[in-house]
Design a protein around this motif. Sequence first.
Motif, short mmCIF file in Angstrom:
data_model
loop_
_atom_site.label_atom_id
_atom_site.label_comp_id
_atom_site.label_asym_id
_atom_site.label_seq_id
_atom_site.Cartn_x
_atom_site.Cartn_y
_atom_site.Cartn_z
N ASN A 651 38.65 38.17 56.43
CA ASN A 651 38.44 36.71 55.83
C ASN A 651 39.62 36.45 54.85
OD1 ASN A 651 37.37 34.50 54.03
ND2 ASN A 651 35.65 34.90 55.33
N GLU A 652 39.85 35.23 54.69
CA GLU A 652 41.00 34.99 53.69
C GLU A 652 40.43 34.85 52.20
OE1 GLU A 652 39.44 31.40 55.82
OE2 GLU A 652 40.29 33.38 56.31
N HIS A 653 39.25 35.04 51.78
CA HIS A 653 38.70 35.01 50.71
C HIS A 653 38.46 36.40 50.17
CE1 HIS A 653 37.25 31.18 52.80
NE2 HIS A 653 37.66 30.63 51.73
N ALA A 654 38.89 36.57 48.76
CA ALA A 654 38.44 37.88 48.25
C ALA A 654 37.14 38.10 48.09
CB ALA A 654 39.35 37.93 47.02
N PRO A 655 36.52 38.87 47.85
CA PRO A 655 35.01 39.21 47.53
C PRO A 655 34.90 38.27 46.13
CG PRO A 655 35.53 41.38 48.39
CD PRO A 655 36.84 40.55 48.25
N GLY A 656 33.46 37.95 45.94
CA GLY A 656 33.15 37.19 44.86
C GLY A 656 33.56 37.92 43.32
N ARG A 657 33.12 39.19 43.62
CA ARG A 657 33.30 40.17 42.32
C ARG A 657 34.99 39.91 41.83
NH1 ARG A 657 33.36 43.80 38.94
NH2 ARG A 657 34.41 45.71 39.23
N PHE A 658 35.97 39.93 42.58
CA PHE A 658 37.17 39.85 42.23
C PHE A 658 37.62 38.39 41.89
CE2 PHE A 658 36.93 43.37 45.24
CZ PHE A 658 36.94 44.53 44.17
N ARG A 659 37.02 37.61 42.65
CA ARG A 659 37.51 36.03 42.22
C ARG A 659 36.80 35.76 40.75
NH1 ARG A 659 36.13 32.41 47.62
NH2 ARG A 659 37.70 30.91 46.11
N ALA A 660 35.92 36.55 40.36
CA ALA A 660 35.21 36.12 39.16
C ALA A 660 36.28 36.57 37.94
CB ALA A 660 33.92 36.84 38.96
N GLN A 661 37.16 37.72 38.36
CA GLN A 661 38.18 38.31 37.65
C GLN A 661 39.50 37.26 37.33
OE1 GLN A 661 36.42 40.30 36.29
NE2 GLN A 661 36.09 42.33 37.52
N THR A 662 39.41 36.10 38.04
CA THR A 662 40.36 35.22 37.82
C THR A 662 40.84 34.98 36.50
OG1 THR A 662 40.11 34.53 40.22
CG2 THR A 662 41.27 33.05 38.67
N VAL A 663 39.93 34.99 35.46
CA VAL A 663 39.73 34.45 34.36
C VAL A 663 40.95 35.19 33.54
CG1 VAL A 663 37.42 33.88 34.03
CG2 VAL A 663 38.13 36.08 33.78
N ARG A 664 41.21 36.16 34.03
CA ARG A 664 42.26 37.19 33.30
C ARG A 664 43.58 36.44 33.21
NH1 ARG A 664 43.87 42.05 37.51
NH2 ARG A 664 44.48 42.94 35.21
N ASN A 665 43.92 35.42 33.89
CA ASN A 665 45.14 34.69 34.09
C ASN A 665 45.18 33.56 32.84
OD1 ASN A 665 46.55 36.04 36.24
ND2 ASN A 665 44.89 35.65 37.26
N LEU A 666 44.40 33.28 32.39
CA LEU A 666 44.32 31.96 31.68
C LEU A 666 44.36 32.51 30.19
CD1 LEU A 666 43.07 30.81 34.36
CD2 LEU A 666 41.87 29.15 33.04
N ASP A 667 44.93 31.93 29.28
CA ASP A 667 45.25 32.13 28.01
C ASP A 667 44.05 31.93 27.16
OD1 ASP A 667 47.81 32.73 28.50
OD2 ASP A 667 48.51 30.78 27.92
N GLY A 668 43.28 30.69 27.63
CA GLY A 668 41.97 30.23 27.11
C GLY A 668 40.85 31.30 27.13
N TRP A 669 41.01 32.16 28.25
CA TRP A 669 39.84 33.31 28.47
C TRP A 669 40.28 34.24 26.97
CZ3 TRP A 669 40.69 38.52 30.19
CH2 TRP A 669 39.25 39.29 30.20
N TYR A 670 41.44 34.42 26.91
CA TYR A 670 41.72 35.66 25.93
C TYR A 670 41.38 35.11 24.69
CZ TYR A 670 44.52 38.02 29.47
OH TYR A 670 44.72 38.58 30.62
N ASP A 671 41.45 33.69 24.46
CA ASP A 671 40.88 33.25 22.88
C ASP A 671 39.31 33.36 22.86
OD1 ASP A 671 43.62 32.55 22.36
OD2 ASP A 671 43.73 30.57 23.16
N ALA A 672 38.47 33.05 23.92
CA ALA A 672 37.46 33.09 23.94
C ALA A 672 36.48 34.40 23.80
CB ALA A 672 36.70 32.30 25.36
N PHE A 673 37.37 35.38 24.52
CA PHE A 673 36.72 36.64 24.53
C PHE A 673 37.19 37.81 23.96
CE2 PHE A 673 34.57 34.12 27.89
CZ PHE A 673 33.03 34.49 27.65
N GLN A 674 38.57 37.51 23.45
CA GLN A 674 39.57 38.57 22.83
C GLN A 674 39.41 39.88 23.39
OE1 GLN A 674 40.80 37.72 19.63
NE2 GLN A 674 40.12 35.80 20.50
N PRO A 675 39.72 39.94 24.60
CA PRO A 675 40.00 41.23 25.31
C PRO A 675 41.25 41.90 24.64
CG PRO A 675 40.94 39.30 26.70
CD PRO A 675 40.01 38.93 25.44
#
Length: 692
Positions: A651-675
């Motif tokens: 399939n050309e879709h990654a499993p949902g678990r890894f799609r949820a991790q897409t947030v790691r590419n957005l600066d806004g996520w870093y501000d929201a959750f402070q990783p």
Amino acid sequence: MRQFRWILTAAALTSTCALAAAPADPAPTQAPARSASGIDLGGIDHAVQPGNDFDNYANGNWKKNAEIPADRSSTGIFLQVFQKAEQRNADLIRDAGKGNPAAGSNERRIADYYAAFMDEDAIEKRGLAPLQPKLKQIDAMAGKADLARVLGNGLRADVDPVNATNFHTEHLFGLFVSHGLEDATHNIPYLLQGGLGMPTRDYYLSDDKAMVETRGKYQAYIAALLKQAGVADADAKATAILALETKIAKAQVDIVDSQDIHKANNPWPLGSFAKNAPGLDWSTFFKAAGLDQQKVVDVWQVPGIKGLAALTASEPLQTWKDYLAFHALNEAAPLLPKAYADLSFGFYGQTLSGTPKQRDRWKRGVASTNAALGDAVGQLYVKKYFPASSRKQVEDMVHNILAAFDERVDHIDWMTPATRQRAKAKIASIRVSVGYPDNWRDYGKLEIRADDALGNLQRADEYEYQHQLAKLRQPVDRGEWWMTPQTVNAVNLPLQNALNFPAAILEAPFFDPKADAAANYGSIGAVIGHEISHSFDNLGAEFDAQGNLANWWTPEDQAHFKAAGQKLVEQFNAYEALPGLHVNGQQTLGENIADVSGLTIAYLAYHKSLGGKPAPVIDGLSGDQRFFLAFGQSWREKIRDAALRQRVIGNEHAPGRFRAQTVRNLDGWYDAFQPKPGEALYLDPAQRVKIW
């Protein structure tokens, strides 16, 4: 959203007057309790650091308690929404026969199709009789011209609007009809590679232990199905059939190669096939397929089509007879007596997907009725379940996100003015369709009988094929829909530069007209953004505003775009789905681009929707936290290992678990959750993928 293929993959929906009522689902997926924020607070696992694993942070407690229904290979939000649509469809199909609808009406067709499917006694009594004409035609083949004729007669249409990469049926070739890649004004036929009974060529060629075991079970299934039909020497024939399919698999090109649109642009004059792909009697084939009047046929996978044509000449006729007989049985098995249907489920359900229990017959009947009479059921669906107010609200959201995309293009610092102008022109010309098509399919010439389950399916397949052929004689329909309103899915159509959002996906928790904006933008907004972004992923970006294959990039911009894509390939290559089995970042690149870009645009549109006011804090969560949690929870999933393996490989879709991790590419996520640096998902700003 191809599970967003340019189609979103959700759980698949794959008549006397008195119809059986659909019973209550014995194992429904319970909708989690959602708070005023629209977030499933109970599903969050606060013991997990968001920066280490955002999926398990957002969904960890849900995963601990969720159970995959026995008749499913996975569970999650998609199944939850699908089951709502499934029950609604069951009620509509059941009610269609009330009041003895007139012969020739859509209600009569729906009622009769479903009644025939549910009449197990009649199916048992008829046995193989409905399939005998096809089996006799195969058995009567006396030479390679007859083989070409049977293959041409059996050509069927692939109605997946984008993934003309593999024709996943038993037919050796498939047909896809749309406008030419370089000429958006005329429809042409595309010939696709096919011929495999297992999902992809990897199942035949891989040395992986699980794949080797699956091949053995497939051969056993072939033999069992032939024996059930009373075929002599079934074991020897099963060996020969698997050997032939292995040669077919070797001839095919892989998924990544099939996704290269430039390799698909091969319009061959009809008279050139004998020279370009020798082995098959192409003249006989095209005449039997109703394509002999075409000037050109586009060959999507040249090496694959050449290899398949050569095999028709090199392999013994008897082997082809056995192969075609098996696949006729295999394709018909779900509508043959129970012994055949059970054998089919044993392999395709249990072995390939790990699903222990076959779906109840009423569910299979609903799925089959939807597949055959989708627009007829769809008209009933939108009339009852999709109010004009919902359509308007989603249309407004789509246009808001398109506007955010357009504004985003203005501020992409690496893009030159020439490319920016063309990108904005493409955005401006995207056609958006929400809920249902403007024009419904006419089933007036489709014969449906209340006592002929398999015949109904065969005639519906032939009807669809003729519908596709008819497009070759008609103007291009820029508003054509490729899925039904009751499909839990969404699609980007690059050849039409269009988006379709069926009614059935526009349901909570994806879309709730009463929910907080952050939850709606993080869920259905990201879906919408994903679909828009497919117009600018590694494949969609090859098409211009009119849907023509055309390079509208400057060399500098294209180099930057490809470099950013390569960073995403490497990011996903690192994800391990099962021990030793990694996601293929190149195979999933288009979907991953659309996820990153779609989430980025949805985030910008959410902030724009606030009108300059601060987002309220609800349930102790900021607006941005709710936005990203809604996205992560949209991709929550529990999946059986066999089904996960099939998805990663084919399939050309990654499993949902890894799609949820897409947030790691957005600066806004870093501000929201402070990783923090050092946590598993943390990326330095320079490593965060920003494409659009």
